[in-house]
Design an enzyme around this catalytic site. Sequence first.
Site, short mmCIF file in Angstrom:
data_model
loop_
_atom_site.label_atom_id
_atom_site.label_comp_id
_atom_site.label_asym_id
_atom_site.label_seq_id
_atom_site.Cartn_x
_atom_site.Cartn_y
_atom_site.Cartn_z
N ASN A 9 56.47 45.22 -9.22
CA ASN A 9 56.37 43.77 -9.36
C ASN A 9 57.79 43.21 -9.32
O ASN A 9 58.52 43.37 -10.29
CB ASN A 9 55.66 43.44 -10.68
CG ASN A 9 55.63 41.95 -10.95
OD1 ASN A 9 55.98 41.14 -10.10
ND2 ASN A 9 55.21 41.58 -12.15
N LYS A 11 58.79 40.26 -9.34
CA LYS A 11 58.93 39.01 -10.12
C LYS A 11 59.75 37.99 -9.33
O LYS A 11 59.67 37.97 -8.11
CB LYS A 11 59.52 39.31 -11.50
CG LYS A 11 58.71 40.39 -12.24
CD LYS A 11 59.08 40.56 -13.69
CE LYS A 11 58.22 41.64 -14.33
NZ LYS A 11 58.48 41.82 -15.76
N HIS A 94 49.49 38.32 -15.46
CA HIS A 94 50.71 38.92 -15.99
C HIS A 94 51.15 38.16 -17.24
O HIS A 94 50.98 36.94 -17.33
CB HIS A 94 51.82 38.89 -14.93
CG HIS A 94 52.98 39.74 -15.33
ND1 HIS A 94 53.95 39.30 -16.20
CD2 HIS A 94 53.30 41.02 -15.02
CE1 HIS A 94 54.82 40.28 -16.39
NE2 HIS A 94 54.45 41.33 -15.69
N GLU A 96 53.91 37.18 -18.22
CA GLU A 96 54.84 36.06 -17.99
C GLU A 96 54.10 34.81 -17.55
O GLU A 96 54.56 33.70 -17.79
CB GLU A 96 55.92 36.50 -16.99
CG GLU A 96 56.93 37.43 -17.66
CD GLU A 96 57.47 38.53 -16.77
OE1 GLU A 96 57.37 38.44 -15.54
OE2 GLU A 96 57.99 39.53 -17.34
N GLU A 166 50.18 46.20 -20.27
CA GLU A 166 51.61 45.90 -20.43
C GLU A 166 51.83 45.26 -21.80
O GLU A 166 51.64 44.05 -21.95
CB GLU A 166 52.08 44.93 -19.33
CG GLU A 166 51.90 45.46 -17.92
CD GLU A 166 52.84 44.76 -16.94
OE1 GLU A 166 53.58 45.47 -16.26
OE2 GLU A 166 52.84 43.52 -16.87
N GLY A 172 60.70 44.33 -19.98
CA GLY A 172 62.08 43.90 -19.76
C GLY A 172 62.97 44.04 -20.98
O GLY A 172 64.08 43.52 -21.02
N SER A 212 59.16 48.43 -19.23
CA SER A 212 60.37 49.26 -19.25
C SER A 212 60.12 50.69 -18.76
O SER A 212 60.72 51.63 -19.25
CB SER A 212 61.00 49.27 -20.65
OG SER A 212 61.36 47.96 -21.03
P1 13P Z 1 59.83 45.87 -16.69
O1 13P Z 1 59.56 47.18 -15.99
O2 13P Z 1 61.04 45.17 -16.19
O3 13P Z 1 59.77 46.02 -18.19
O4 13P Z 1 58.59 44.90 -16.30
C1 13P Z 1 57.31 45.37 -16.45
C2 13P Z 1 56.40 44.37 -15.86
O5 13P Z 1 56.21 43.31 -16.41
C3 13P Z 1 55.76 44.68 -14.57
O6 13P Z 1 54.79 43.75 -14.24
#
Ligand code: 13P
Length: 248
Positions: A9, A11, A94, A96, A166, A172, A212
């Site tokens: 992803n 982002k 997601h 976010e 997640e 992150g 992560s």
């Molecule tokens: P990270 O791997 O940067 O923690 O992000 C995970 C994520 O949200 C994938 O959709």
Amino acid sequence: MRTHYIAGNWKMNTNKADAVKLAQDLVKELKGKKNTYMIAPPFVYLDAVAQVVKGSNIILGAQDIAANDNGAHTGEVSADMLKDIGVQTIIIGHSERRHEIGESDMLINAKVLKSLSKGLDVVLCIGELLAEREAGKAEQVCAFQLDAGLSGVTKEQMSHVTIAYEPVWAIGTGKTATPADAESIHAFIRKHIAKLYDNKVAENTIIQYGGSMKAANAAELLAEKDIDGGLIGGAALKAETFVPICIL
Ligand code: 13P
């Protein structure tokens, strides 16, 4: 037997040149590799990346989708538009989007149903906040998000649905759930899917871990019985950090 499904992803990262180059590197390095791979670039670079991954073993994903069909919906991107340029799967719900944009479970469900009805696959993201985990509510939150997100999804359509667990506190942040903690929730999610559908659907559903994930911790996470893949953010932005996870 479920094979590993490793997804990147991207982002809101990359520019057009970097997106194309990253996709080109991945096509080259993942050629002939045995797992399932997906990348989800930003909307504006999907078309350029689609040209690169066409005919490869990499699935093109989008990071979101409109719940509505084409029409007067300013700023939205429809299922038909995404299909038109070669997108096959959609990341929906997601954290976010849930927590930064305020997407509701109802809207997420509408996006899931729209995608499936248009013949697109779905990666439905679920996961608890740190406060919810600390209050002992991780399972309850995941169960609620599954019930809501999958409402109206038929048993047959479940073969087009992947679940991504997640935990929001691990995204992150560099904090990964321990393999045992992640496995415990993954096993719970699978049991819950069996309750909603049946054991066969639960056994066949891919459940990815996200938060992560990187080469250093991916092997032990993926070794767990109910962790079938990864949805990867930061480590998916460079071929040298993404490919080692892909070829585990
Ligand atoms: P990270 O791997 O940067 O923690 O992000 C995970 C994520 O949200 C994938 O959709």
